[in-house]
Design an enzyme around this catalytic site. Sequence first.
Site, PDB file in Angstrom:
ATOM      1  N   ARG A  96     -15.791   7.015   7.739  1.00 22.15           N
ATOM      2  CA  ARG A  96     -15.910   5.810   8.483  1.00 22.15           C
ATOM      3  C   ARG A  96     -16.301   6.176   9.878  1.00 22.15           C
ATOM      4  NH1 ARG A  96     -10.813   4.524   5.525  1.00 22.15           N
ATOM      5  NH2 ARG A  96     -11.596   4.273   3.117  1.00 22.15           N
ATOM      6  N   HIS A 101     -13.118  -1.303  -2.356  1.00 19.13           N
ATOM      7  CA  HIS A 101     -12.274  -0.895  -1.375  1.00 19.13           C
ATOM      8  C   HIS A 101     -12.590  -1.201   0.193  1.00 19.13           C
ATOM      9  CE1 HIS A 101      -9.156   2.836  -0.693  1.00 19.13           C
ATOM     10  NE2 HIS A 101      -9.286   2.312   0.139  1.00 19.13           N
ATOM     11  N   ASP A 116     -11.253  -8.170  -5.170  1.00 21.96           N
ATOM     12  CA  ASP A 116     -11.284  -8.421  -3.659  1.00 21.96           C
ATOM     13  C   ASP A 116     -12.384  -7.820  -2.991  1.00 21.96           C
ATOM     14  OD1 ASP A 116     -11.433  -5.473  -3.246  1.00 21.96           O
ATOM     15  OD2 ASP A 116      -9.248  -5.129  -3.496  1.00 21.96           O
ATOM     16  N   GLN A 134       0.690  -0.363  -4.946  1.00 26.07           N
ATOM     17  CA  GLN A 134      -0.556   0.512  -5.035  1.00 26.07           C
ATOM     18  C   GLN A 134      -0.045   1.876  -4.812  1.00 26.07           C
ATOM     19  OE1 GLN A 134      -1.959   2.150  -1.921  1.00 26.07           O
ATOM     20  NE2 GLN A 134      -3.423   3.218  -3.406  1.00 26.07           N
ATOM     21  N   LYS A 190      -7.421  -0.159  -9.711  1.00 25.57           N
ATOM     22  CA  LYS A 190      -8.200  -0.943  -8.704  1.00 25.57           C
ATOM     23  C   LYS A 190      -9.424  -0.022  -8.333  1.00 25.57           C
ATOM     24  CE  LYS A 190      -7.684  -2.354  -4.014  1.00 25.57           C
ATOM     25  NZ  LYS A 190      -8.051  -1.155  -3.150  1.00 25.57           N
ATOM     26  N   THR A 235      -5.292   3.071  -7.279  1.00 30.61           N
ATOM     27  CA  THR A 235      -6.411   3.048  -6.975  1.00 30.61           C
ATOM     28  C   THR A 235      -7.274   4.237  -7.382  1.00 30.61           C
ATOM     29  OG1 THR A 235      -5.649   2.114  -4.758  1.00 30.61           O
ATOM     30  CG2 THR A 235      -7.858   3.214  -4.479  1.00 30.61           C
ATOM     31  N   TYR A 295      -1.489   5.877  -5.173  1.00 30.25           N
ATOM     32  CA  TYR A 295      -2.180   6.983  -5.245  1.00 30.25           C
ATOM     33  C   TYR A 295      -1.548   8.261  -6.148  1.00 30.25           C
ATOM     34  CZ  TYR A 295      -5.435   5.319  -1.794  1.00 30.25           C
ATOM     35  OH  TYR A 295      -6.436   4.627  -0.859  1.00 30.25           O
ATOM     36  N   SER A 335     -13.416  -4.018  -7.449  1.00 31.73           N
ATOM     37  CA  SER A 335     -13.209  -3.695  -5.857  1.00 31.73           C
ATOM     38  C   SER A 335     -13.873  -2.620  -5.364  1.00 31.73           C
ATOM     39  CB  SER A 335     -11.695  -3.328  -5.668  1.00 31.73           C
ATOM     40  OG  SER A 335     -11.525  -2.910  -4.253  1.00 31.73           O
ATOM     41  N   SER A 355       0.741  -1.156  -0.041  1.00 30.29           N
ATOM     42  CA  SER A 355       0.161  -0.010  -0.015  1.00 30.29           C
ATOM     43  C   SER A 355       1.049   1.417  -0.097  1.00 30.29           C
ATOM     44  CB  SER A 355      -0.897  -0.103   1.276  1.00 30.29           C
ATOM     45  OG  SER A 355      -1.443   1.146   1.352  1.00 30.29           O
TER      46      SER A 355
HETATM   47  C1  GLV Z   1      -7.186   3.862   2.984  1.00 32.00           C
HETATM   48  O1  GLV Z   1      -7.065   3.495   1.523  1.00 32.00           O
HETATM   49  C2  GLV Z   1      -8.312   3.315   3.567  1.00 32.00           C
HETATM   50  O2  GLV Z   1      -9.114   2.616   3.043  1.00 32.00           O
HETATM   51  O3  GLV Z   1      -8.217   3.399   4.868  1.00 32.00           O
END
Ligand code: GLV
Length: 367
Positions: A171, A262, A293, A134, A238, A162, A136, A260, A113
Site C-alpha cells: 500500500r 482483503h 466482504d 480471524q 477467508k 485468512t 494468521y 474476499s 482480527s
Molecule cells: C492487514 O491484514 C491489512 O490488510 O492491513
Amino acid sequence: VSGDIYPKLPLSLSEYEELAGSVLDKPAYDYYRSGANDEITLAENLQAYKRIQLYPRILVDVEKRDLTTTVLGQEISMPIMIAPTAFHKMACPSGEIATAQAAEKNQTLMVLSSLSTTTPEEVAASTSGPLWFQLYIYKDRDLTKRVIHRVEELGYKALCITVDAPLLGRRERDVRNTFSLPKGLTIATVGDYLEKAMAENAKNSSLNVYFTNLLDQSVTWRDVEWIRSISELPIILKGVHRTDDAIRAVEHGFDGIVVSNHGGRQLDTVPATINLLPSISDAVNGRLEIFLDGGIRRGTDVIKALALGARAVLIGRPILWGLAVGGYEGASAVLRLIRDETDLAMALCGISNVSEATKDLIGYRTA
Ligand code: GLV
C-alpha cells in the site's frame, strides 16, 4: 454521535468515511482506506455494485420483514457481520471493545482480527455477543496453537483463517507515510512475542515485522488441515477467489468460505468480490456457507450479495469510520444504518425475509 458535536449526522456509510477522514490522523486514515498498488480492486469492489441492477417484485405483502439469519448455526439479527480489520484503537481509544459492544447492541457477530490492539481476553470479557477469531498462521506453530487454544477457551465460536496474505500487499500510502503503529499500541494477540521480534528488527515497522518475520509464507492446504486437527472450532477460509479453491474447501470439509479480496489490499487487479460470487456459489452448491466482504456500502448491496449466493456479508472499513466519528456510538450507528437500508431495500424489492433474495432479482447493466 451527538448533534451538538456534528451539525449533521452522516446519512450514509460513505458520509461516515468523509467525516472520519476529517477526524483521523493522516497515517491512520491512509492505512485504513488504502488498497494495494493502483487501487484498481479497491475501486472495483465499489463500482461493481453500480453495474448490478435490481428487478423488484410488485404487490407483495412486505408489512412484516424478517432480517434474521444464521451463520454456522449462530442466529444474528441481520445478514451483516463485522469483518476483521486491524488496529481499532487507532480509530478510538476503546478500540475493539467499542466494536464488540456495537456488534452486541445490533445483535450481530464480530470477527476479531489477529491484528487487534486489544487482547482477545478483554474483547471476550466486554460482550456476551458471539465472536469469531480471524487467524494468521505463524511460522512458530506453537504460538499458532497457543492462540487457537486461547480463543477456543475464551468462547470464540469459529476460526476464520485468512488465506490471501502470505505477505502483505504493498500500500503505497503506507510506504509514503512510513506507517507503523502509534506509540502505546501493540498487536495485543501476540504482545511480547512481537516486541522481541521488533527489537531484533528495529528498522522495520511493526506491521512489516509481523508479516515478514512472524507469518508463514509456506502455508498450504496441509497446514489448514493441521489447524482443523488441533481445534474443535468450525473453520472458515477467508480470501477465496476461484471456484476450484472453493471446491477444494468443500472437499477438505471446511465449514465456510469468505469470498474476499482483503478489501483490495492484497493482489491488485483481482475482480470485485460480488462478481466472483455467482460462479463460486454455483460450484459450491450449498455444501458450505458462503460469506462475502468488499465494497458493501448500501442496503441494496447486501440484497445483491444475498441474491447471488452469500449467506451473509461482512463490513470492514465502515465500522472503522463509525469508530473514528463516534466510538461505540458511531460503530453502532453504522450498523443500524446499513440494517435500516437493508430493511427498506427488502420492502422495495418485494421480499419479506432474507431467504427470498434470489437470483431473479438481479440484472446487469451492459453499458
Ligand atoms: C492487514 O491484514 C491489512 O490488510 O492491513
